[in-house]
Scaffold this active site. Structure first.
Site, PDB file in Angstrom:
ATOM      1  N   SER A   1       1.148  -1.363  -0.384  1.00 48.31           N
ATOM      2  CA  SER A   1       0.016  -0.416   0.201  1.00 48.31           C
ATOM      3  C   SER A   1       0.921   1.363  -0.158  1.00 48.31           C
ATOM      4  O   SER A   1      -0.070   2.264  -0.141  1.00 48.31           O
ATOM      5  CB  SER A   1      -0.492   0.397   1.060  1.00 48.31           C
TER       6      SER A   1
ATOM      7  N   LYS B   1      -8.101   4.108   6.260  1.00 50.02           N
ATOM      8  CA  LYS B   1      -6.669   4.884   6.131  1.00 50.02           C
ATOM      9  C   LYS B   1      -7.208   5.758   6.154  1.00 50.02           C
ATOM     10  O   LYS B   1      -6.530   7.044   6.466  1.00 50.02           O
ATOM     11  CB  LYS B   1      -5.787   4.513   5.140  1.00 50.02           C
TER      12      LYS B   1
END
Length: 178
Positions: free
Chosen positions: A46, A89
């Protein structure tokens, strides 16, 4: 301390650099990224786009804004790919911004394909609606880097290519024969 998926993401960074900057000369570079104060493992890809932006910033001497968070994996062609946990996130960075004092221009850069997966709190949706927190969606490395630096990517690419090319021209002094 990194896992196999993170290691694969790092290899993709080399592929991207070779594909985009080393067509006319040998790519000669070593780069190291350290996650300070992390004593556990790091895995997943990521952060591979963020790692690439850090490398491009260093190579081009163009600083990155510090008011934006980034997530997204990349492929060696520069496409930004989906990541897991996108809502968490975004909410996590918003929470940090709120604790530190939300200021104009803060936000996140996420893969465009992840946008449809966002499930955000009513509070954050309101901040976005009012323009106090921004979500930038991107499909390519170039788009994100322009957002992060307010610099056209053609200029970045030229600076990076020149720096990498200068590395390939550095010659070591040959060892003298005894």
């Amino acid at each position: 301390m990194s896992g196999s998926i993170h290691n694969k993401g790092i290899l993709i960074l080399g592929g991207y650099l070779s594909e985009n900057f080393a067509q006319d000369f040998v790519l000669s570079i070593n780069a190291y990224i350290c996650f300070e104060q992390n004593y556990g493992g790091v895995d997943g890809d990521s952060a591979s786009s963020a790692e690439l932006y850090a490398l491009l910033s260093s190579l081009s001497d163009i600083p990155i804004k510090q008011n934006l968070a980034v997530t997204g994996s990349i492929n060696q062609k520069g496409d930004i790919q989906v990541v897991g946990g996108i809502s968490e996130k975004v909410e996590g960075f918003y929470t940090i911004c709120k604790i530190k004092g939300l200021v104009e221009g803060q936000g996140v850069i996420i893969p465009k394909q992840n946008f449809k997966n966002l499930v955000l709190s009513d509070e954050l949706n309101e901040e976005i609606k009012l323009g106090r927190f921004k979500i930038h969606t991107v499909e390519r490395v170039e788009e994100a880097f322009e957002i992060l630096t307010d610099t056209k990517f053609d200029k970045v690419k030229e600076k990076v290519k020149n720096k990498l090319q200068s590395f390939s021209k550095i010659q070591t002094k040959p060892k003298e024969k005894n």
